[in-house]
Design an enzyme around this catalytic site. Structure first.
Site, PDB file in Angstrom:
ATOM      1  N   GLY A  58       2.729   1.937  10.903  1.00 48.19           N
ATOM      2  CA  GLY A  58       3.687   3.045  10.795  1.00 48.19           C
ATOM      3  C   GLY A  58       4.386   3.387  12.092  1.00 48.19           C
ATOM      4  N   SER A  79       3.679  -2.490  10.278  1.00 47.06           N
ATOM      5  CA  SER A  79       5.136  -2.552  10.466  1.00 47.06           C
ATOM      6  C   SER A  79       5.758  -3.884  10.026  1.00 47.06           C
ATOM      7  CB  SER A  79       5.501  -2.217  11.916  1.00 47.06           C
ATOM      8  OG  SER A  79       5.084  -0.900  12.231  1.00 47.06           O
ATOM      9  N   ASN A 102       0.866  -1.169   0.000  1.00 46.74           N
ATOM     10  CA  ASN A 102       0.000   0.000   0.000  1.00 46.74           C
ATOM     11  C   ASN A 102       0.909   1.227   0.000  1.00 46.74           C
ATOM     12  OD1 ASN A 102      -1.771   2.067   0.554  1.00 46.74           O
ATOM     13  ND2 ASN A 102      -2.410   1.310   2.566  1.00 46.74           N
TER      14      ASN A 102
HETATM   15  P1  13P Z   1       3.252   0.125   7.702  1.00 45.90           P
HETATM   16  O1  13P Z   1       3.764  -1.138   7.064  1.00 45.90           O
HETATM   17  O2  13P Z   1       3.997   1.352   7.237  1.00 45.90           O
HETATM   18  O3  13P Z   1       3.143   0.005   9.178  1.00 45.90           O
HETATM   19  O4  13P Z   1       1.753   0.346   7.154  1.00 45.90           O
HETATM   20  C1  13P Z   1       0.850  -0.710   7.217  1.00 45.90           C
HETATM   21  C2  13P Z   1      -0.349  -0.350   6.448  1.00 45.90           C
HETATM   22  O5  13P Z   1      -1.106   0.514   6.842  1.00 45.90           O
HETATM   23  C3  13P Z   1      -0.603  -1.051   5.181  1.00 45.90           C
HETATM   24  O6  13P Z   1      -1.881  -0.811   4.707  1.00 45.90           O
END
Ligand code: 13P
Length: 253
Positions: free
Chosen positions: A174, A214, A10
């Site tokens: 994130g 993450s 994503n």
């Molecule tokens: P991260 O991998 O940056 O934590 O984001 C996960 C996410 O929201 C994927 O849709």
């Protein structure tokens, strides 16, 4: 029943058109001999047609990050499922927590969007997950139950044949904080039995349930090794083809 793992990137609101095309091409080349899983990337709406064109004939699938549920009309700023499909996408991410949090998405709008995807032949990747507050209040299963039950209310088995669920605990997105193997295992098992309770075992067995939050090259192997985990929805670590390919190849020695 064997489920082909789906590793999805994503890209959120990152990359201009040319930047998205460059990364997509790099990734397509790196994925040329990935046989055992599907790989999907979801760039912004603007980059969708460019990226779809750039990866044509490769092993990469393309998806949208959202859609609007109406077919067409005076809905300034929105994009329909038909438009997304015509741009070359096969998947649509629906109900991501950032959309629920910043753009007022509800289980009701998620349900309408899944319906629009299903009617158009787009494969819905329905996102669900609890906040830290909800987890600490021991409401995780309650929250997930409601998101799944309301989001999928009224659909039949045939409508949901291409459904993908993505469990993304909001507190792990994130933040660099990944859910533990035990936490992921417990939730994914719960979700599969919930699908069985709400529908039937055929749907529960065939639906891919992804983990997101993450996911990195360093933790992908452990997370993807969990019995009811059928892939990953990756944010930050999917923006760089070199990092993403190491997640995609989590099971390579
Ligand atoms: P991260 O991998 O940056 O934590 O984001 C996960 C996410 O929201 C994927 O849709």
């Amino acid at each position: 029943m064997s489920r082909t793992p789906l590793i999805a990137g994503n890209w959120k609101m990152y990359k201009t058109g040319p930047q998205a095309v460059e990364t997509a091409k790099e990734l397509a080349a790196l994925c040329s001999d990935v046989q055992d899983k599907e790989v999907m990337i979801a760039p912004t709406y603007l980059s969708l047609p460019l990226v779809s064109q750039a990866v044509k004939g490769s092993r990469l699938y393309v998806g949208a990050q959202n859609l609007y549920f109406e077919k067409e009309g005076a809905y300034t700023g929105e994009v329909s499922a038909d438009m997304i499909k015509a741009a070359g996408a096969e998947y649509a991410i629906i109900g991501h927590s950032e959309r629920r949090q910043f753009f007022s998405e509800t289980d009701e709008s998620v349900s309408k969007k899944i319906n629009a995807a299903v009617q158009t032949g787009l494969k819905p990747v329905m996102c669900i997950g609890e906040t830290l507050e909800e987890r600490e209040a021991k409401k995780t299963f309650l929250v997930l139950d409601k998101q799944v039950s309301d989001g999928l209310k009224g659909f039949g088995l045939d409508d949901l044949k291409d459904l993908v669920l993505a469990y993304e605990p909001v507190w792990a997105i994130g933040t660099g904080k990944t859910a533990s193997v035990e936490q992921v295992e417990e939730v994914h098992q719960y979700l599969r039995s919930l699908l069985e309770k709400l529908f039937e075992s055929k749907l529960a067995n065939q639906t891919r349930i992804l983990y997101g939050g993450s996911v990195k090259p360093e933790n992908a192997k452990d997370l993807m090794g969990i019995a009811d985990v059928d892939g990953a929805l990756v944010g930050g670590a999917s923006l760089d083809a070199g990092s993403f390919i190491n997640i995609i190849n989590y099971n390579a020695v």
